[in-house]
Design an enzyme around this catalytic site. Structure first.
Site, short mmCIF file in Angstrom:
data_model
loop_
_atom_site.label_atom_id
_atom_site.label_comp_id
_atom_site.label_asym_id
_atom_site.label_seq_id
_atom_site.Cartn_x
_atom_site.Cartn_y
_atom_site.Cartn_z
N LYS A 1 0.87 -1.19 0.00
CA LYS A 1 0.00 0.00 0.00
C LYS A 1 0.90 1.23 0.00
CE LYS A 1 -1.96 2.99 2.09
NZ LYS A 1 -1.84 4.43 1.77
N GLY B 1 6.62 4.90 8.29
CA GLY B 1 5.77 6.09 8.34
C GLY B 1 5.87 6.73 9.71
N SER B 2 4.85 7.48 10.06
CA SER B 2 4.90 8.22 11.31
C SER B 2 4.70 7.31 12.52
CB SER B 2 3.83 9.31 11.30
OG SER B 2 2.57 8.70 11.18
N THR B 3 5.17 7.76 13.65
CA THR B 3 4.99 7.01 14.89
C THR B 3 3.50 6.88 15.22
OG1 THR B 3 7.15 7.57 15.74
CG2 THR B 3 5.45 7.19 17.39
N GLY C 1 2.15 4.21 13.05
CA GLY C 1 2.77 2.95 13.47
C GLY C 1 2.01 2.33 14.63
N GLU D 1 9.14 1.14 11.11
CA GLU D 1 10.20 2.16 10.94
C GLU D 1 9.48 3.49 11.03
OE1 GLU D 1 13.35 1.69 10.49
OE2 GLU D 1 13.67 -0.21 9.44
N CYS E 1 13.26 10.72 7.52
CA CYS E 1 13.00 10.28 8.90
C CYS E 1 14.21 10.50 9.80
CB CYS E 1 12.58 8.83 8.90
SG CYS E 1 13.71 7.79 7.99
N GLU F 1 8.44 15.86 15.33
CA GLU F 1 9.04 15.67 14.00
C GLU F 1 8.39 16.65 13.03
OE1 GLU F 1 8.24 12.00 11.93
OE2 GLU F 1 10.35 11.92 11.36
P1 NDP Z 1 2.15 8.36 7.60
O1 NDP Z 1 2.38 7.63 8.86
O2 NDP Z 1 1.12 9.40 7.58
O3 NDP Z 1 1.80 7.36 6.45
C1 NDP Z 1 2.56 6.21 6.18
C2 NDP Z 1 1.68 5.21 5.47
O4 NDP Z 1 0.63 4.81 6.36
C3 NDP Z 1 1.00 5.77 4.23
O5 NDP Z 1 0.91 4.76 3.26
C4 NDP Z 1 -0.36 6.15 4.77
O6 NDP Z 1 -1.38 6.17 3.81
C5 NDP Z 1 -0.63 5.03 5.76
N1 NDP Z 1 -1.63 5.42 6.75
C6 NDP Z 1 -1.96 6.67 7.17
N2 NDP Z 1 -2.95 6.62 8.09
C7 NDP Z 1 -3.26 5.30 8.26
C8 NDP Z 1 -4.20 4.60 9.05
N3 NDP Z 1 -5.03 5.23 9.88
N4 NDP Z 1 -4.23 3.25 8.96
C9 NDP Z 1 -3.39 2.60 8.12
N5 NDP Z 1 -2.52 3.20 7.32
C10 NDP Z 1 -2.42 4.54 7.40
O7 NDP Z 1 3.58 8.89 7.18
P2 NDP Z 1 3.95 9.73 5.89
O8 NDP Z 1 3.60 9.03 4.63
O9 NDP Z 1 3.40 11.08 6.14
O10 NDP Z 1 5.54 9.72 5.96
C11 NDP Z 1 6.20 10.51 6.80
C12 NDP Z 1 6.54 9.78 8.09
O11 NDP Z 1 7.26 8.60 7.81
C13 NDP Z 1 7.44 10.59 8.97
O12 NDP Z 1 6.98 10.55 10.29
C14 NDP Z 1 8.79 9.87 8.89
O13 NDP Z 1 9.60 10.00 9.98
C15 NDP Z 1 8.39 8.48 8.65
N6 NDP Z 1 9.45 7.78 7.93
C16 NDP Z 1 10.22 6.88 8.64
C17 NDP Z 1 11.25 6.24 8.02
C18 NDP Z 1 12.05 5.24 8.78
O14 NDP Z 1 12.74 4.44 8.15
N7 NDP Z 1 12.00 5.20 10.08
C19 NDP Z 1 11.60 6.48 6.62
C20 NDP Z 1 10.72 7.38 5.97
C21 NDP Z 1 9.68 8.01 6.63
P3 NDP Z 1 -1.87 7.54 3.10
O15 NDP Z 1 -0.75 8.50 3.14
O16 NDP Z 1 -2.15 7.04 1.76
O17 NDP Z 1 -3.05 8.01 3.83
#
Ligand code: NDP
Length: 499
Positions: free
Chosen positions: A192, A245-247, A250, A268, A303, A402
């Site tokens: 996804k 993605g975001s904490t 997560g 992550e 990140c 962040e």
């Molecule tokens: P998000 O956490 O908003 O989104 C990550 C993914 O989760 C997207 O595909 C998003 O879908 C999906 N998502 C969002 N809400 C939900 C939900 N309620 N249920 C299930 N899935 C969901 O992060 P971002 O895409 O905004 O990316 C930025 C974040 O990622 C930053 O916090 C960054 O630190 C972190 N990051 C961490 C890395 C690491 O290796 N530790 C590397 C890169 C980024 P959609 O956007 O389509 O709604």
């Protein structure tokens, strides 16, 4: 592919691109069951690129069924490792053949400079797939040192169906960090991508099919997090979720797993990396330059961005002066211009979020040293200039949360213990850096910093062979390196009685 192409040449190629914009299930593109779509926007101009199928629960279910069927048939999970290797190496070759197209998709979809996507994102993604392909037939299982009346074979088996949820900041690379080890170990996948940047992943899936990845092994469902992402997280027939993605999100995946089938989850998540520059850094100019790149690269949407500059008081002014000089050459520009070093923020929401943090920093009493504004608004795109705050206290919002944008917070310290204390005073623990030529200080500080990666006298260096992932609320589980394969496999002990 060459980053040496002119801006006109990149623009010509961008005009002739065609987009894959439907769900990819069983090696075919299909519309979402609901027929709904969402608009994919070019953040450099604010103009729509294409309409993309908005996958939802039914589409996720269809993809999981295809993945499960492929897994059970053994068309991927039970073939010889050397066969999987051949297919994945072909896949990497096809990525290389279509590298220009992949780089363009990445830049158009999420706003990063074409110079970066063509020389960093795409080559590193190819390297990642190749590296895991090469690893497949070089890893041995174990035999336990049992008493002589038995043999215990300790083998690693694929998990089954893996759901991968990907962010928008490095769509191809973060995707590859998951796809490489998950496919290499014989799993089937449903990916996804983030709604802001699904285009490169859809093309990648098509290339995988062309390389010979069998039907149902690699599926992609574009869509929103709350719908498609949640459906994947809660699916009763998904064995594992691998998430970047975001904490905040997560944590949702932990909840989804607990409320459904207890699937394995690896996360992550975010970071608030302390970049500690001591007065005895081997080269202060190099440290300052790395600090600037460490926060402004990829528009700060990284990140592990070095968002907290923790600098020894006596050298602060010299370091900030140098950072400002570097920032001058990193002013945002057209992402399709190969000379551009900083592109557009991924969307209007993210731009406003970052501007909101800048406002909050000023309100809390930090001193805005430079930057802080939206620029190039006439382009219709979402650009923010490199921004630096001085006089930041670690308790301030801009030092704790962040920002995920080009905003650096400067905090000073007087001695090593204070530097470590400030560095660790965060909910995150993804990465950290320390600059000093004193080997004792370097070693002690890097040991004391609670982070998954610590750089000494460099910033954001790495290689596919070295693991990446966080401590604390930056998550758990590691991407990259052979350790990543552990999270896509489970141990089976087969006890054979030979008495
Ligand atoms: P998000 O956490 O908003 O989104 C990550 C993914 O989760 C997207 O595909 C998003 O879908 C999906 N998502 C969002 N809400 C939900 C939900 N309620 N249920 C299930 N899935 C969901 O992060 P971002 O895409 O905004 O990316 C930025 C974040 O990622 C930053 O916090 C960054 O630190 C972190 N990051 C961490 C890395 C690491 O290796 N530790 C590397 C890169 C980024 P959609 O956007 O389509 O709604």
């Amino acid at each position: 592919m060459s980053a040496a192409l002119s801006v006109d040449s990149w623009k010509d190629q961008a005009r002739s691109l065609s987009y894959r914009n439907q769900c990819f299930v069983g090696n075919r593109f299909v519309s979402a069951a609901s027929g709904k779509t969402f608009t994919c926007v070019n953040p450099a101009t604010g103009a729509p690129l294409t309409q993309v199928s908005a996958g939802d629960k039914e589409d996720v279910d269809r993809a999981v069924k295809a993945a499960r069927a492929a897994f059970e048939k053994g068309v991927w999970s039970r073939i010889a490792g050397s066969e999987r290797k051949k297919v994945l190496l072909r896949f990497a070759d096809l990525m290389e053949k279509h590298a220009t197209e992949l780089a363009l998709l990445e830049t158009l979809d999420m706003g990063k400079p074409i110079g970066d996507s063509s020389t960093i994102d795409v080559p590193l993604s190819i390297q990642c797939i190749r590296w895991y392909a090469e690893a497949i037939d070089k890893i041995y299982d174990e035999i336990a040192p049992t008493p002589p009346n038995a043999i215990s074979l300790i083998r690693r088996e694929p998990l089954g169906v893996v759901g991968a949820v990907i962010p928008w900041n490095f769509p191809l690379l973060m995707g590859s960090w998951k796809i490489g080890p998950a496919l290499a170990t014989g799993n089937c996948m449903v990916v996804k991508p983030a709604e802001q940047s699904p285009l490169s992943m859809l093309r990648l899936a098509e290339l995988a099919a062309e390389a010979g990845v069998p039907e149902g092994v690699f599926n992609v469902i574009p869509g929103y997090g709350e719908t498609a992402g949640q459906a994947l997280g809660r699916h009763m027939d998904v064995d594992a979720i691998t998430f970047t993605g975001s904490t905040e999100v997560g944590k949702y995946f932990l909840k989804y797993a607990g409320e459904s089938n207890m699937k394995q989850v690896s996360l992550e998540c975010g970071g608030k990396t302390p970049n500690i520059i001591m007065a005895d850094a081997p080269d202060l100019d190099a440290a300052a330059e790395a600090a600037a790149w460490g926060i402004f690269f990829n528009q700060g949407e990284v990140c592990n961005a070095g968002s907290r500059l923790i600098v020894e008081e006596s050298v602060k002014d010299a370091v900030l002066e140098k950072i400002q000089k570097v920032a001058q050459i990193l002013q945002p520009g057209d992402p399709l211009d190969p000379k551009t070093k900083m592109g557009a923020m991924v969307d209007e929401t993210q731009m406003n979020r970052v501007l909101g943090y800048i406002e909050a920093g000023a309100k809390e009493g930090a001193k805005l040293a430079f930057g802080g504004k939206r620029v190039r608004a006439e382009s219709g795109g979402y650009y923010i200039e490199p921004t630096l705050f001085d006089g930041v206290k670690n308790s301030m919002k801009i030092a704790q949360e962040e920002i995920f944008g080009p905003v650096l917070s400067t905090i000073t310290f007087k001695d090593q213990d204070e530097a470590v204390k400030i560095g660790n005073d965060t909910i995150y623990g993804l990465a950290a850096a320390v600059w000093t030529k004193d080997i004792n200080k370097a070693f002690k500080t890097s040991q004391a910093l609670r982070a998954g990666v610590v750089w000494v006298n460099c910033f954001d260096n790495g290689h596919i062979s070295s693991p990446f992932g966080g401590f604390k609320q930056s998550g758990f589980g590691r991407d990259k390196s052979l350790h990543a394969m552990e999270k896509y496999t489970q141990l089976k002990a087969t006890w054979i009685n030979i008495s």
